[in-house]
Design an enzyme around this catalytic site. Structure first.
Site, PDB file in Angstrom:
ATOM      1  CG  ASP A 159      23.712 -69.478  62.125  1.00  0.00           C
ATOM      2  OD1 ASP A 159      23.664 -68.273  62.400  1.00  0.00           O
ATOM      3  OD2 ASP A 159      24.749 -70.050  61.759  1.00  0.00           O
ATOM      4  CG  HIS A 202      29.184 -75.676  66.198  1.00  0.00           C
ATOM      5  ND1 HIS A 202      30.486 -75.611  66.608  1.00  0.00           N
ATOM      6  CD2 HIS A 202      28.835 -74.425  65.815  1.00  0.00           C
ATOM      7  CE1 HIS A 202      30.900 -74.364  66.490  1.00  0.00           C
ATOM      8  NE2 HIS A 202      29.919 -73.625  66.012  1.00  0.00           N
ATOM      9  CG  HIS A 214      31.247 -69.218  59.209  1.00  0.00           C
ATOM     10  ND1 HIS A 214      30.905 -69.251  60.529  1.00  0.00           N
ATOM     11  CD2 HIS A 214      32.385 -68.453  59.160  1.00  0.00           C
ATOM     12  CE1 HIS A 214      31.784 -68.556  61.242  1.00  0.00           C
ATOM     13  NE2 HIS A 214      32.692 -68.050  60.423  1.00  0.00           N
TER      14      HIS A 214
HETATM   15  N1  CMC Z   1      22.149 -82.129  59.090  1.00  0.00           N
HETATM   16  C1  CMC Z   1      22.290 -83.433  58.846  1.00  0.00           C
HETATM   17  N2  CMC Z   1      23.440 -84.114  59.024  1.00  0.00           N
HETATM   18  C2  CMC Z   1      24.490 -83.417  59.464  1.00  0.00           C
HETATM   19  C3  CMC Z   1      24.429 -82.036  59.738  1.00  0.00           C
HETATM   20  C4  CMC Z   1      23.201 -81.395  59.542  1.00  0.00           C
HETATM   21  N3  CMC Z   1      23.072 -80.117  59.783  1.00  0.00           N
HETATM   22  N4  CMC Z   1      25.630 -81.610  60.166  1.00  0.00           N
HETATM   23  C5  CMC Z   1      26.433 -82.665  60.145  1.00  0.00           C
HETATM   24  N5  CMC Z   1      25.750 -83.764  59.738  1.00  0.00           N
HETATM   25  C6  CMC Z   1      26.261 -85.131  59.643  1.00  0.00           C
HETATM   26  C7  CMC Z   1      27.257 -85.272  58.500  1.00  0.00           C
HETATM   27  O1  CMC Z   1      26.614 -85.630  57.299  1.00  0.00           O
HETATM   28  C8  CMC Z   1      28.165 -86.345  59.038  1.00  0.00           C
HETATM   29  O2  CMC Z   1      27.488 -87.573  58.920  1.00  0.00           O
HETATM   30  P1  CMC Z   1      28.316 -88.934  58.558  1.00  0.00           P
HETATM   31  O3  CMC Z   1      29.229 -89.147  59.739  1.00  0.00           O
HETATM   32  O4  CMC Z   1      27.279 -89.968  58.372  1.00  0.00           O
HETATM   33  O5  CMC Z   1      29.093 -88.623  57.297  1.00  0.00           O
HETATM   34  C9  CMC Z   1      28.263 -86.036  60.528  1.00  0.00           C
HETATM   35  O6  CMC Z   1      27.024 -85.386  60.838  1.00  0.00           O
HETATM   36  C10 CMC Z   1      29.438 -85.165  60.892  1.00  0.00           C
HETATM   37  O7  CMC Z   1      29.340 -83.959  60.148  1.00  0.00           O
HETATM   38  P2  CMC Z   1      30.557 -83.174  59.521  1.00  0.00           P
HETATM   39  O8  CMC Z   1      30.095 -82.526  58.250  1.00  0.00           O
HETATM   40  O9  CMC Z   1      31.759 -84.069  59.452  1.00  0.00           O
HETATM   41  O10 CMC Z   1      30.810 -82.069  60.645  1.00  0.00           O
HETATM   42  P3  CMC Z   1      31.680 -80.755  60.506  1.00  0.00           P
HETATM   43  O11 CMC Z   1      32.228 -80.480  61.856  1.00  0.00           O
HETATM   44  O12 CMC Z   1      32.632 -80.851  59.379  1.00  0.00           O
HETATM   45  O13 CMC Z   1      30.598 -79.650  60.111  1.00  0.00           O
HETATM   46  C11 CMC Z   1      28.958 -77.960  60.202  1.00  0.00           C
HETATM   47  C12 CMC Z   1      30.032 -78.725  60.988  1.00  0.00           C
HETATM   48  C13 CMC Z   1      28.433 -76.823  61.080  1.00  0.00           C
HETATM   49  C14 CMC Z   1      29.595 -77.339  58.938  1.00  0.00           C
HETATM   50  C15 CMC Z   1      27.816 -78.936  59.820  1.00  0.00           C
HETATM   51  O14 CMC Z   1      27.240 -79.474  60.987  1.00  0.00           O
HETATM   52  C16 CMC Z   1      26.755 -78.261  58.950  1.00  0.00           C
HETATM   53  O15 CMC Z   1      26.940 -78.194  57.736  1.00  0.00           O
HETATM   54  N6  CMC Z   1      25.641 -77.782  59.570  1.00  0.00           N
HETATM   55  C17 CMC Z   1      24.631 -77.056  58.821  1.00  0.00           C
HETATM   56  C18 CMC Z   1      25.102 -75.638  58.554  1.00  0.00           C
HETATM   57  C19 CMC Z   1      25.041 -74.777  59.791  1.00  0.00           C
HETATM   58  O16 CMC Z   1      24.062 -74.789  60.523  1.00  0.00           O
HETATM   59  N7  CMC Z   1      26.111 -73.999  59.996  1.00  0.00           N
HETATM   60  C20 CMC Z   1      26.183 -73.022  61.099  1.00  0.00           C
HETATM   61  C21 CMC Z   1      27.210 -73.397  62.100  1.00  0.00           C
HETATM   62  S1  CMC Z   1      27.032 -72.470  63.630  1.00  0.00           S
HETATM   63  C22 CMC Z   1      27.383 -70.841  63.213  1.00  0.00           C
HETATM   64  C23 CMC Z   1      28.789 -70.645  62.892  1.00  0.00           C
HETATM   65  O17 CMC Z   1      29.665 -70.864  63.738  1.00  0.00           O
HETATM   66  O18 CMC Z   1      29.048 -70.228  61.762  1.00  0.00           O
END
Ligand code: CMC
Length: 436
Positions: A363, A307, A268
């Site tokens: 971020d 996201h 987050h």
């Molecule tokens: N790098 C590489 N792969 C990714 C990333 C990433 N940053 N984010 C998601 N994926 C992949 C993930 O591995 C999955 O792949 P597969 O379908 O093959 O398993 C797919 O994309 C879907 O991801 P998810 O984890 O199911 O998506 P989510 O909605 O649960 O997670 C998130 C959203 C923001 C937690 C995630 O994208 C992440 O961990 N990003 C990096 C951390 C980050 O930048 N967070 C700040 C978010 S914006 C500020 C805020 O609102 O806090």
């Protein structure tokens, strides 16, 4: 006028149910009537991580994740970032409309009036270890403020609520600045009421022995824009915690401490700190392709990418990129920007990221600006928390005044044992499985 309904046939009983559809949703409680018999609890939904569950009605922040749109109370974020101050936007979030000139002057005056911290709060902070993480200091100090304002528990009294809202918005920069000075071993600086919200924050961070702190206007405006961009983001993890903790009628200081704790995680608000670590680890523009390859092979994530809601370029990231250029004209270019731009270029052309709709989020570039401004990465999430306080409080107030809301209390699917026979201690054998 006929209402839209979802007709559901239960294959277990062959019975059909008509579930009203309103605002593109069905009510989860309407499923409870779907039973196999009188002793059946009724159907529930299973939605870990709230992937497809609306937990409230809200009129604060609107996001269209597919089109990359973000609006506060119907005002596009781009317009607010260009024309407003952060306190104007905080007013908008909390009261529903942009203030008139008179309302704004009054609001700014009241917030400015509350920026001082109680001396006991200062002494409380002085006792943190010299290397305490600023987010830990922020979370603990927010909670500790509940002991200073015990009347804050009276959450049903609207004027009392407003007083606590003003205090929290006014005091969070003071706490943030003290946590920063504490980690550097510098004496705390008291607020200066002649200055704007962002300028005063800069004063409390960076004033040394000069009699009056004068903020660089480009930097102060950049900080104010960053505050506007981070002010709210509908039902994100920390807003959901604010609502959930607040739904038990905990006071706003404790609820805000819980929300700030949720914000601190690297998935987050903690992501901005992680982005900087990642850029350091990559080292140079040339090393980007190898790093992206590793991520695609499943070794870690690209921090600052992806996201839950945005499946397009995060509109905040676009504005931050523009703001970064203005800041670099004053501070000089942060060399990490080249690595970040290359990372963005390569990722946006790569099938892995295109297929998963992974774009830079807020971020990705914010940390690069913060670093150019002179902040250490440990402070980045605190800088996110300052403006987000306005959003948390708007969400909290909306929750408390919503007749449909009650204490937040999800259900579970039971996966444990059926009732077991008790085995006395002396008769228990070794565990058959590894302890969990
Ligand atoms: N790098 C590489 N792969 C990714 C990333 C990433 N940053 N984010 C998601 N994926 C992949 C993930 O591995 C999955 O792949 P597969 O379908 O093959 O398993 C797919 O994309 C879907 O991801 P998810 O984890 O199911 O998506 P989510 O909605 O649960 O997670 C998130 C959203 C923001 C937690 C995630 O994208 C992440 O961990 N990003 C990096 C951390 C980050 O930048 N967070 C700040 C978010 S914006 C500020 C805020 O609102 O806090």
């Amino acid at each position: 006028m006929s209402q839209d309904v979802l007709n559901v046939t239960d294959s277990r009983t062959n019975q059909t149910y008509s579930l009203p559809i309103e605002n593109g949703t069905i009510r989860a409680m309407d499923l409870r009537q779907i039973k196999t018999g009188s002793d059946d609890f009724g159907l529930m939904t299973y939605d870990p991580a709230f992937m497809n569950t609306a937990s409230c009605r809200s009129s604060i922040t609107f996001i269209d994740g597919d089109r990359g749109i973000l609006q506060y109370r119907g005002n596009p974020i781009e317009v607010l970032a260009e024309h407003c101050s952060f306190l104007e936007v905080a007013y908008l979030l909390l009261f529903g409309d942009l203030p008139t000139q008179h309302e704004l002057a009054e609001w700014v005056g009241e917030i400015t009036h509350h920026t001082m911290l109680h001396e006991t709060t200062k002494r409380f902070m002085e006792n943190f270890r010299y290397n305490a993480h600023p987010m830990g200091m922020l979370v603990s100090t927010l909670a500790a403020m509940s002991t200073i304002y015990p009347e804050a528990r009276n959450i049903h009294d609207a004027p009392n609520r407003l007083l606590q809202i003003k205090r929290l918005i006014a005091k969070i920069p003071s706490i943030a600045a003290m946590s920063y000075r504490h980690s550097l071993g510098f004496p705390y600086v008291y607020p200066d009421n002649d200055l704007s919200y962002a300028e005063n924050f800069m004063n409390m961070l960076w004033k040394m022995v000069e009699p009056k702190y004068v903020a660089n206007p480009v930097m102060a405006r950049a900080l104010d824009i960053l505050f506007i961009l981070h002010a709210d983001h509908e039902q994100n993890c920390s807003a959901n915690v604010m609502r959930s903790a607040g739904s038990s009628h905990a006071d706003p200081y404790l609820s805000a401490a819980a929300a700030a704790a949720a914000l601190s995680g690297p998935l987050h608000g903690g992501a901005n700190e992680e982005v900087l670590k990642m850029l350091d680890e990559i080292g140079s523009k040339e090393a980007v392709p190898a790093y992206v390859k590793r991520v695609k092979e499943g070794h870690g994530k690209l921090m600052g990418f992806g996201h839950r809601v945005y499946k397009n370029y995060d509109p905040r990231a676009k504005i931050i990129k523009w703001t970064a250029e203005r800041v670099f004209e004053v501070t000089g270019r942060n060399p990490k920007l080249d690595t970040a731009l290359e990372l963005e270029r390569i990722a946006l052309e790569d099938e892995y990221f295109i297929k998963r709709k992974l774009y830079p989020n807020v971020d990705f570039y914010s940390g690069i600006i913060y670093q150019a401004m002179g902040f250490k990465p440990e402070m980045f999430t605190v800088l996110f928390a300052i403006p987000r306080m306005a959003g948390w409080l708007a969400q909290w107030q909306e929750m408390l005044t919503d007749d449909e809301q009650k204490i937040s209390r999800p259900r579970q699917i039971w996966t444990g044992h059926a009732t077991r026979e008790f085995i006395p201690l002396a008769k228990r054998g070794p565990l058959a499985t590894t302890p969990r």
